[in-house]
Design a protein around this motif. Structure first.
Motif, PDB file in Angstrom:
ATOM      1  N   ILE A   6      -6.661 148.627  93.202  1.00  0.00           N
ATOM      2  CA  ILE A   6      -5.703 147.893  92.366  1.00  0.00           C
ATOM      3  C   ILE A   6      -5.394 148.734  91.127  1.00  0.00           C
ATOM      4  CG2 ILE A   6      -5.334 145.789  91.007  1.00  0.00           C
ATOM      5  CD1 ILE A   6      -7.338 144.383  92.880  1.00  0.00           C
ATOM      6  N   PRO A   7      -4.113 148.820  90.704  1.00  0.00           N
ATOM      7  CA  PRO A   7      -3.784 149.557  89.474  1.00  0.00           C
ATOM      8  C   PRO A   7      -4.669 149.136  88.310  1.00  0.00           C
ATOM      9  CG  PRO A   7      -1.772 148.945  90.612  1.00  0.00           C
ATOM     10  CD  PRO A   7      -2.906 148.286  91.370  1.00  0.00           C
ATOM     11  N   ASN A   8      -5.106 150.115  87.534  1.00  0.00           N
ATOM     12  CA  ASN A   8      -6.138 149.892  86.526  1.00  0.00           C
ATOM     13  C   ASN A   8      -5.544 149.560  85.152  1.00  0.00           C
ATOM     14  OD1 ASN A   8      -8.467 149.853  85.023  1.00  0.00           O
ATOM     15  ND2 ASN A   8      -9.220 151.848  85.718  1.00  0.00           N
ATOM     16  N   PRO A   9      -5.853 148.354  84.617  1.00  0.00           N
ATOM     17  CA  PRO A   9      -5.370 147.989  83.274  1.00  0.00           C
ATOM     18  C   PRO A   9      -5.922 148.898  82.180  1.00  0.00           C
ATOM     19  CG  PRO A   9      -6.171 146.067  84.478  1.00  0.00           C
ATOM     20  CD  PRO A   9      -6.597 147.262  85.257  1.00  0.00           C
ATOM     21  N   TYR A  10      -6.970 149.654  82.478  1.00  0.00           N
ATOM     22  CA  TYR A  10      -7.576 150.547  81.481  1.00  0.00           C
ATOM     23  C   TYR A  10      -6.545 151.530  80.941  1.00  0.00           C
ATOM     24  CZ  TYR A  10     -10.737 154.060  79.507  1.00  0.00           C
ATOM     25  OH  TYR A  10     -11.375 154.949  78.673  1.00  0.00           O
ATOM     26  N   TYR A  11      -5.560 151.884  81.767  1.00  0.00           N
ATOM     27  CA  TYR A  11      -4.561 152.879  81.363  1.00  0.00           C
ATOM     28  C   TYR A  11      -3.329 152.265  80.712  1.00  0.00           C
ATOM     29  CZ  TYR A  11      -7.522 155.909  84.131  1.00  0.00           C
ATOM     30  OH  TYR A  11      -8.607 156.601  84.618  1.00  0.00           O
ATOM     31  N   VAL A  12      -3.398 150.964  80.446  1.00  0.00           N
ATOM     32  CA  VAL A  12      -2.345 150.287  79.693  1.00  0.00           C
ATOM     33  C   VAL A  12      -2.889 150.055  78.281  1.00  0.00           C
ATOM     34  CG1 VAL A  12      -0.879 148.244  79.525  1.00  0.00           C
ATOM     35  CG2 VAL A  12      -1.488 149.171  81.788  1.00  0.00           C
ATOM     36  N   ASP A  13      -2.279 150.679  77.290  1.00  0.00           N
ATOM     37  CA  ASP A  13      -2.831 150.673  75.929  1.00  0.00           C
ATOM     38  C   ASP A  13      -3.129 149.264  75.417  1.00  0.00           C
ATOM     39  OD1 ASP A  13      -2.802 153.394  75.825  1.00  0.00           O
ATOM     40  OD2 ASP A  13      -0.871 153.534  74.779  1.00  0.00           O
ATOM     41  N   SER A  14      -2.233 148.329  75.686  1.00  0.00           N
ATOM     42  CA  SER A  14      -2.404 146.975  75.149  1.00  0.00           C
ATOM     43  C   SER A  14      -3.510 146.193  75.872  1.00  0.00           C
ATOM     44  CB  SER A  14      -1.087 146.200  75.259  1.00  0.00           C
ATOM     45  OG  SER A  14      -0.685 146.078  76.617  1.00  0.00           O
ATOM     46  N   LEU A  15      -3.953 146.683  77.022  1.00  0.00           N
ATOM     47  CA  LEU A  15      -4.957 145.972  77.826  1.00  0.00           C
ATOM     48  C   LEU A  15      -6.315 146.651  77.840  1.00  0.00           C
ATOM     49  CD1 LEU A  15      -2.766 145.088  80.956  1.00  0.00           C
ATOM     50  CD2 LEU A  15      -3.155 143.689  78.906  1.00  0.00           C
ATOM     51  N   LEU A  63      -9.276 144.917  76.302  1.00  0.00           N
ATOM     52  CA  LEU A  63      -9.511 143.555  76.777  1.00  0.00           C
ATOM     53  C   LEU A  63     -10.331 143.583  78.061  1.00  0.00           C
ATOM     54  CD1 LEU A  63      -5.927 142.082  76.190  1.00  0.00           C
ATOM     55  CD2 LEU A  63      -7.892 142.045  74.627  1.00  0.00           C
ATOM     56  N   THR A  64     -10.619 142.411  78.613  1.00  0.00           N
ATOM     57  CA  THR A  64     -11.361 142.320  79.875  1.00  0.00           C
ATOM     58  C   THR A  64     -10.630 141.389  80.829  1.00  0.00           C
ATOM     59  OG1 THR A  64     -12.735 140.355  79.435  1.00  0.00           O
ATOM     60  CG2 THR A  64     -13.469 142.458  78.486  1.00  0.00           C
ATOM     61  N   GLY A  65     -11.155 141.311  82.037  1.00  0.00           N
ATOM     62  CA  GLY A  65     -10.571 140.408  83.022  1.00  0.00           C
ATOM     63  C   GLY A  65     -10.706 138.945  82.668  1.00  0.00           C
ATOM     64  N   ASN A  66     -11.487 138.634  81.649  1.00  0.00           N
ATOM     65  CA  ASN A  66     -11.574 137.253  81.171  1.00  0.00           C
ATOM     66  C   ASN A  66     -10.399 136.885  80.270  1.00  0.00           C
ATOM     67  OD1 ASN A  66     -14.036 136.551  82.438  1.00  0.00           O
ATOM     68  ND2 ASN A  66     -15.206 137.602  80.837  1.00  0.00           N
ATOM     69  N   ASP A  67      -9.612 137.897  79.863  1.00  0.00           N
ATOM     70  CA  ASP A  67      -8.433 137.652  79.042  1.00  0.00           C
ATOM     71  C   ASP A  67      -7.219 137.437  79.937  1.00  0.00           C
ATOM     72  OD1 ASP A  67      -9.494 138.047  76.290  1.00  0.00           O
ATOM     73  OD2 ASP A  67      -9.967 140.043  77.067  1.00  0.00           O
ATOM     74  N   LYS A  68      -6.365 136.492  79.567  1.00  0.00           N
ATOM     75  CA  LYS A  68      -5.224 136.117  80.398  1.00  0.00           C
ATOM     76  C   LYS A  68      -4.273 137.290  80.644  1.00  0.00           C
ATOM     77  CE  LYS A  68      -1.659 132.556  80.889  1.00  0.00           C
ATOM     78  NZ  LYS A  68      -0.573 133.465  81.261  1.00  0.00           N
ATOM     79  N   ASP A  69      -4.057 138.126  79.625  1.00  0.00           N
ATOM     80  CA  ASP A  69      -3.116 139.237  79.792  1.00  0.00           C
ATOM     81  C   ASP A  69      -3.582 140.201  80.881  1.00  0.00           C
ATOM     82  OD1 ASP A  69      -1.508 138.203  77.831  1.00  0.00           O
ATOM     83  OD2 ASP A  69      -2.168 139.587  76.257  1.00  0.00           O
ATOM     84  N   VAL A  70      -4.884 140.480  80.902  1.00  0.00           N
ATOM     85  CA  VAL A  70      -5.433 141.372  81.928  1.00  0.00           C
ATOM     86  C   VAL A  70      -5.372 140.699  83.292  1.00  0.00           C
ATOM     87  CG1 VAL A  70      -7.503 142.541  82.764  1.00  0.00           C
ATOM     88  CG2 VAL A  70      -6.916 142.622  80.338  1.00  0.00           C
ATOM     89  N   SER A  71      -5.788 139.435  83.348  1.00  0.00           N
ATOM     90  CA  SER A  71      -5.782 138.703  84.611  1.00  0.00           C
ATOM     91  C   SER A  71      -4.376 138.631  85.200  1.00  0.00           C
ATOM     92  CB  SER A  71      -6.336 137.294  84.392  1.00  0.00           C
ATOM     93  OG  SER A  71      -6.338 136.557  85.588  1.00  0.00           O
ATOM     94  N   ASP A  72      -3.395 138.336  84.346  1.00  0.00           N
ATOM     95  CA  ASP A  72      -2.007 138.262  84.819  1.00  0.00           C
ATOM     96  C   ASP A  72      -1.533 139.617  85.325  1.00  0.00           C
ATOM     97  OD1 ASP A  72      -1.958 135.607  84.167  1.00  0.00           O
ATOM     98  OD2 ASP A  72      -0.803 135.850  82.312  1.00  0.00           O
ATOM     99  N   TYR A  73      -1.921 140.683  84.652  1.00  0.00           N
ATOM    100  CA  TYR A  73      -1.526 142.028  85.055  1.00  0.00           C
ATOM    101  C   TYR A  73      -2.112 142.364  86.429  1.00  0.00           C
ATOM    102  CZ  TYR A  73      -1.200 147.134  85.057  1.00  0.00           C
ATOM    103  OH  TYR A  73      -0.940 148.444  85.402  1.00  0.00           O
TER     104      TYR A  73
END
Length: 294
Positions: A189-198, A201-211
């Motif tokens: 799965i594409p990694n949120p680690y490489y998105v500056d705004s994410l 954060l962690t997978g417990n945050d809605k923005d990461v989960s939605d992404y």
């Protein structure tokens, strides 16, 4: 009147159970010799203030007296009293660790190796476990999680399949949890680690989960995983398995694995499964940064 017999392996959590059952209205008697069960039942039946729910904790501490358990239970049936058996279980290595941490000796090996006592106790208790109505493996349960399982069973009255499902999110760079039965790698799965705004954060945050769940492959994977578990779980139950540990891993255990583990937890909980969730590595990067800066 309802009797609950609480028994199981030494170190598996019976002492904690006494507190939890008292909290939900059971009259608890710890370490009652089985030979005294008929007399105790007679007293309960003759008492003016009859107790509706009684929990008797009986285990190997009673020595050879514990062997009187089955005749004692037959006496309950003779009085017309229904009973159920709750058996607490844990893996050998977990029990050894608990005994060492508390610096206690095993009751069956006061001068020998703890593991020898555990193995002998497991042999003696095998017939009891076989007749148990509920078997709870506490190997991966915190005290709070054990309390939740008891509450679901004896307060909410939810069905109990005999199988507790532990979902653990983890990071591959920290190693796979050694007690996993099933391991699923979600590093595709594409990694949120490489998105500056994410990144922070962690997978417990809605923005990461939605992404994470915005990707087609994430949704398809989750659907196929649930379909697989719908097939496996009844078959595990049929074979007598009492604990299933599912590992969901990504690189650092912070974003993708946490999100998928959360999603799976909610789906299985909605199916009335006994499920426990743990995010093993979600804070490890933060802890390491704090240690390096101190």
């Amino acid at each position: 009147m309802e009797f609950l017999i609480i028994t199981g392996m030494s170190g598996a959590g019976k002492s904690l159970c006494v507190k939890y059952f008292e909290d939900i209205g059971y009259f608890c008697v710890d370490n009652l010799p089985p030979s005294l069960v008929p007399k105790f039942a007679e007293i309960c039946l003759q008492g003016q203030n009859k107790m509706d729910r009684i929990a008797l904790i009986m285990d190997i501490r009673g020595g050879t007296m514990f062997l009187d358990l089955f005749p004692a239970l037959e006496s309950l049936a003779a009085y017309g009293i229904s009973y159920k058996i709750l058996f607490l279980e844990a893996q050998d290595n977990v029990l050894v660790k608990r005994f060492k941490e508390t610096r206690r000796m095993h009751p069956l090996s006061p001068e020998g190796r703890i593991l020898d006592g555990i193995r002998e106790e497991r042999r003696i208790l095998a017939p009891v476990k076989e007749k148990a109505d509920y078997v709870i493996d506490t190997s991966n349960l915190t005290p709070r999680q054990l309390k939740q399982e008891i509450h679901k069973l004896f307060v909410e009255g939810k069905p109990f399949s005999g199988l507790i499902i532990n979902i653990i999110s983890f990071g591959f760079k920290y190693g796979i949890p050694i007690d996993c039965d099933l391991v699923f790698d979600v590093r595709f799965i594409p990694n949120p680690y490489y998105v500056d705004s994410l990144k922070s954060l962690t997978g417990n945050d809605k923005d990461v989960s939605d992404y994470v769940m915005s990707f087609h492959e994430s949704r398809v994977f989750l659907t196929k995983l649930v379909d697989l578990l719908d097939f496996l779980i009844p078959n595990y139950v049929k074979e007598g398995k009492n604990q299933l540990v599912i590992g969901i891993g990504c690189t650092g255990g912070k974003h993708r694995s946490v999100t998928i583990a959360n999603q799976l937890f909610e789906i299985l909980k909605a199916k009335n499964s006994s499920v426990v969730l743990e995010h093993r590595d979600v804070d490890k990067d933060n802890r390491r940064m704090r240690n390096e800066s101190s």
